[in-house]
Design a protein around this motif. Structure first.
Motif, PDB file in Angstrom:
ATOM      1  N   ALA A  65       1.174 -11.205 -17.032  1.00 26.21           N
ATOM      2  CA  ALA A  65       0.920 -10.328 -18.187  1.00 26.21           C
ATOM      3  C   ALA A  65       2.060  -9.345 -18.406  1.00 26.21           C
ATOM      4  CB  ALA A  65      -0.386  -9.577 -17.990  1.00 26.21           C
ATOM      5  N   ASP A  66       2.137  -8.885 -19.615  1.00 22.37           N
ATOM      6  CA  ASP A  66       3.136  -7.890 -19.980  1.00 22.37           C
ATOM      7  C   ASP A  66       2.563  -6.497 -19.757  1.00 22.37           C
ATOM      8  OD1 ASP A  66       5.734  -8.077 -20.661  1.00 22.37           O
ATOM      9  OD2 ASP A  66       5.420  -8.244 -22.824  1.00 22.37           O
ATOM     10  N   GLN A  67       2.029  -6.282 -18.563  1.00 17.06           N
ATOM     11  CA  GLN A  67       1.386  -5.017 -18.208  1.00 17.06           C
ATOM     12  C   GLN A  67       1.890  -4.594 -16.841  1.00 17.06           C
ATOM     13  OE1 GLN A  67      -2.617  -6.481 -18.031  1.00 17.06           O
ATOM     14  NE2 GLN A  67      -3.065  -5.888 -20.128  1.00 17.06           N
ATOM     15  N   ASP A  68       1.515  -3.385 -16.465  1.00 19.45           N
ATOM     16  CA  ASP A  68       1.808  -2.904 -15.128  1.00 19.45           C
ATOM     17  C   ASP A  68       0.994  -3.732 -14.136  1.00 19.45           C
ATOM     18  OD1 ASP A  68       2.430  -1.478 -12.855  1.00 19.45           O
ATOM     19  OD2 ASP A  68       1.223   0.267 -13.385  1.00 19.45           O
ATOM     20  N   THR A  69       1.650  -4.306 -13.150  1.00 12.59           N
ATOM     21  CA  THR A  69       0.967  -5.158 -12.181  1.00 12.59           C
ATOM     22  C   THR A  69       0.927  -4.530 -10.789  1.00 12.59           C
ATOM     23  OG1 THR A  69       3.013  -6.338 -11.672  1.00 12.59           O
ATOM     24  CG2 THR A  69       1.606  -7.277 -13.385  1.00 12.59           C
ATOM     25  N   GLU A  70       1.119  -3.217 -10.715  1.00 14.82           N
ATOM     26  CA  GLU A  70       1.193  -2.561  -9.408  1.00 14.82           C
ATOM     27  C   GLU A  70      -0.058  -2.803  -8.562  1.00 14.82           C
ATOM     28  OE1 GLU A  70       1.892   1.814  -7.414  1.00 14.82           O
ATOM     29  OE2 GLU A  70       2.242   1.551  -9.541  1.00 14.82           O
ATOM     30  N   ALA A  71      -1.241  -2.689  -9.121  1.00 10.33           N
ATOM     31  CA  ALA A  71      -2.467  -2.891  -8.353  1.00 10.33           C
ATOM     32  C   ALA A  71      -2.550  -4.319  -7.817  1.00 10.33           C
ATOM     33  CB  ALA A  71      -3.690  -2.570  -9.196  1.00 10.33           C
ATOM     34  N   ILE A  72      -2.147  -5.280  -8.650  1.00 11.52           N
ATOM     35  CA  ILE A  72      -2.192  -6.690  -8.236  1.00 11.52           C
ATOM     36  C   ILE A  72      -1.155  -6.975  -7.158  1.00 11.52           C
ATOM     37  CG2 ILE A  72      -1.680  -9.040  -9.043  1.00 11.52           C
ATOM     38  CD1 ILE A  72      -4.452  -8.139  -9.805  1.00 11.52           C
ATOM     39  N   THR A  73       0.075  -6.544  -7.356  1.00 11.16           N
ATOM     40  CA  THR A  73       1.111  -6.825  -6.358  1.00 11.16           C
ATOM     41  C   THR A  73       0.801  -6.119  -5.039  1.00 11.16           C
ATOM     42  OG1 THR A  73       2.517  -5.095  -7.297  1.00 11.16           O
ATOM     43  CG2 THR A  73       2.955  -7.354  -7.992  1.00 11.16           C
ATOM     44  N   TYR A  74       0.280  -4.898  -5.115  1.00 10.68           N
ATOM     45  CA  TYR A  74      -0.090  -4.185  -3.891  1.00 10.68           C
ATOM     46  C   TYR A  74      -1.226  -4.928  -3.183  1.00 10.68           C
ATOM     47  CZ  TYR A  74      -1.313  -0.453  -0.684  1.00 10.68           C
ATOM     48  OH  TYR A  74      -1.572   0.275   0.448  1.00 10.68           O
ATOM     49  N   SER A  75      -2.207  -5.376  -3.941  1.00 11.06           N
ATOM     50  CA  SER A  75      -3.324  -6.116  -3.367  1.00 11.06           C
ATOM     51  C   SER A  75      -2.854  -7.392  -2.684  1.00 11.06           C
ATOM     52  CB  SER A  75      -4.328  -6.467  -4.459  1.00 11.06           C
ATOM     53  OG  SER A  75      -5.300  -7.363  -3.993  1.00 11.06           O
ATOM     54  N   LEU A  76      -1.995  -8.136  -3.352  1.00 17.86           N
ATOM     55  CA  LEU A  76      -1.487  -9.367  -2.743  1.00 17.86           C
ATOM     56  C   LEU A  76      -0.741  -9.067  -1.455  1.00 17.86           C
ATOM     57  CD1 LEU A  76      -0.272 -11.301  -5.893  1.00 17.86           C
ATOM     58  CD2 LEU A  76      -2.181 -11.916  -4.387  1.00 17.86           C
ATOM     59  N   TRP A  77       0.054  -8.011  -1.462  1.00 17.04           N
ATOM     60  CA  TRP A  77       0.826  -7.683  -0.268  1.00 17.04           C
ATOM     61  C   TRP A  77      -0.084  -7.239   0.874  1.00 17.04           C
ATOM     62  CZ3 TRP A  77       5.413  -8.959   1.237  1.00 17.04           C
ATOM     63  CH2 TRP A  77       5.904  -8.391   2.404  1.00 17.04           C
ATOM     64  N   VAL A  78      -0.928  -6.268   0.611  1.00 18.09           N
ATOM     65  CA  VAL A  78      -1.767  -5.679   1.660  1.00 18.09           C
ATOM     66  C   VAL A  78      -2.893  -6.611   2.098  1.00 18.09           C
ATOM     67  CG1 VAL A  78      -3.366  -3.782   2.157  1.00 18.09           C
ATOM     68  CG2 VAL A  78      -1.216  -3.325   0.993  1.00 18.09           C
ATOM     69  N   ASP A  79      -3.549  -7.221   1.119  1.00 19.90           N
ATOM     70  CA  ASP A  79      -4.738  -8.018   1.427  1.00 19.90           C
ATOM     71  C   ASP A  79      -4.443  -9.478   1.744  1.00 19.90           C
ATOM     72  OD1 ASP A  79      -6.280  -5.751   0.954  1.00 19.90           O
ATOM     73  OD2 ASP A  79      -6.512  -6.235  -1.177  1.00 19.90           O
ATOM     74  N   ARG A  80      -3.274  -9.937   1.424  1.00 16.19           N
ATOM     75  CA  ARG A  80      -2.947 -11.347   1.690  1.00 16.19           C
ATOM     76  C   ARG A  80      -1.823 -11.498   2.707  1.00 16.19           C
ATOM     77  NH1 ARG A  80      -7.479 -13.681   0.368  1.00 16.19           N
ATOM     78  NH2 ARG A  80      -8.258 -12.583  -1.445  1.00 16.19           N
ATOM     79  N   PHE A  81      -0.703 -10.826   2.494  1.00 20.69           N
ATOM     80  CA  PHE A  81       0.440 -10.995   3.389  1.00 20.69           C
ATOM     81  C   PHE A  81       0.274 -10.252   4.703  1.00 20.69           C
ATOM     82  CE2 PHE A  81       2.793 -11.456  -0.790  1.00 20.69           C
ATOM     83  CZ  PHE A  81       2.801 -12.837  -0.733  1.00 20.69           C
ATOM     84  N   GLU A  82      -0.216  -9.013   4.648  1.00 20.86           N
ATOM     85  CA  GLU A  82      -0.301  -8.193   5.857  1.00 20.86           C
ATOM     86  C   GLU A  82      -1.604  -8.378   6.621  1.00 20.86           C
ATOM     87  OE1 GLU A  82       0.493  -4.123   4.848  1.00 20.86           O
ATOM     88  OE2 GLU A  82       2.638  -4.468   4.760  1.00 20.86           O
ATOM     89  N   ASP A  83      -2.645  -8.856   5.970  1.00 19.91           N
ATOM     90  CA  ASP A  83      -3.924  -9.048   6.632  1.00 19.91           C
ATOM     91  C   ASP A  83      -3.846 -10.284   7.535  1.00 19.91           C
ATOM     92  OD1 ASP A  83      -6.734 -10.497   6.611  1.00 19.91           O
ATOM     93  OD2 ASP A  83      -7.121  -8.362   6.253  1.00 19.91           O
ATOM     94  N   HIS A  84      -4.142 -10.101   8.811  1.00 22.15           N
ATOM     95  CA  HIS A  84      -3.996 -11.194   9.776  1.00 22.15           C
ATOM     96  C   HIS A  84      -4.924 -12.366   9.480  1.00 22.15           C
ATOM     97  CE1 HIS A  84      -1.226  -9.012  12.282  1.00 22.15           C
ATOM     98  NE2 HIS A  84      -1.996  -7.947  12.170  1.00 22.15           N
ATOM     99  N   PHE A  85      -6.122 -12.084   8.993  1.00 23.99           N
ATOM    100  CA  PHE A  85      -7.060 -13.162   8.700  1.00 23.99           C
ATOM    101  C   PHE A  85      -6.615 -13.982   7.499  1.00 23.99           C
ATOM    102  CE2 PHE A  85     -10.765 -14.760   6.366  1.00 23.99           C
ATOM    103  CZ  PHE A  85     -11.239 -15.664   7.297  1.00 23.99           C
ATOM    104  N   THR A  86      -6.313 -13.326   6.384  1.00 20.45           N
ATOM    105  CA  THR A  86      -5.967 -14.072   5.174  1.00 20.45           C
ATOM    106  C   THR A  86      -4.597 -14.719   5.256  1.00 20.45           C
ATOM    107  OG1 THR A  86      -5.186 -12.065   4.096  1.00 20.45           O
ATOM    108  CG2 THR A  86      -7.456 -12.730   3.658  1.00 20.45           C
ATOM    109  N   SER A  87      -3.661 -14.092   5.967  1.00 20.43           N
ATOM    110  CA  SER A  87      -2.339 -14.708   6.066  1.00 20.43           C
ATOM    111  C   SER A  87      -2.367 -15.921   6.998  1.00 20.43           C
ATOM    112  CB  SER A  87      -1.297 -13.691   6.542  1.00 20.43           C
ATOM    113  OG  SER A  87      -1.603 -13.239   7.846  1.00 20.43           O
ATOM    114  N   ALA A  88      -3.325 -15.966   7.916  1.00 22.77           N
ATOM    115  CA  ALA A  88      -3.433 -17.111   8.824  1.00 22.77           C
ATOM    116  C   ALA A  88      -4.152 -18.284   8.169  1.00 22.77           C
ATOM    117  CB  ALA A  88      -4.177 -16.698  10.090  1.00 22.77           C
ATOM    118  N   THR A  89      -4.920 -18.017   7.120  1.00 17.94           N
ATOM    119  CA  THR A  89      -5.678 -19.066   6.441  1.00 17.94           C
ATOM    120  C   THR A  89      -5.436 -18.999   4.941  1.00 17.94           C
ATOM    121  OG1 THR A  89      -7.589 -17.606   6.317  1.00 17.94           O
ATOM    122  CG2 THR A  89      -7.523 -19.149   8.169  1.00 17.94           C
TER     123      THR A  89
END
Length: 115
Positions: A65-89
């Motif tokens: 989207a042509d919008q601010d994506t800060e909440a989405i990018t932060y969520s992907l980073w914190v909840d997907r990349f840094e989270d041990h459970f989600t990054s392992a699966t």
């Protein structure tokens, strides 16, 4: 307020796909990480995780989207990349949501947003 409303979305008498769409819609007025937290919590429900195609389509549409994506990018980073459970699966849909059709990540140099 955003967190409360986002949590209430998953108590609504809607099917899971519509709940996800409505929750992502709350990012329009609020654009707060807490909205994505409620989406994650609802998805982690072992009895009935959210439909993966709708969930990752919501992330992808927000990234494009042509919008601010800060909440989405932060969520992907914190909840997907840094989270041990989600990054392992990782979900197969995750790579679809975060890449272009050519396989390069959205936000990479030379990658334009798809509309």
């Amino acid at each position: 307020m955003a967190r409360s409303w986002a949590g209430d979305v998953f108590a609504e008498d809607l099917d899971a796909a519509d709940q996800v769409r409505l929750a992502f819609g709350l990012l329009d007025p609020f654009n707060e990480y807490w909205v994505t937290c409620e989406i994650r919590v609802a998805n982690e429900d072992a009895k009935s995780p959210l439909p993966a195609d709708v969930l990752w389509d919501g992330y992808r549409r927000r990234l494009e989207a042509d919008q601010d994506t800060e909440a989405i990018t932060y969520s992907l980073w914190v909840d997907r990349f840094e989270d041990h459970f989600t990054s392992a699966t990782p979900s197969p849909r995750f790579s679809v949501a975060t890449s272009t059709d050519g396989g390069r990540a959205i936000g990479s140099p030379g990658v334009t947003r798809v509309r």
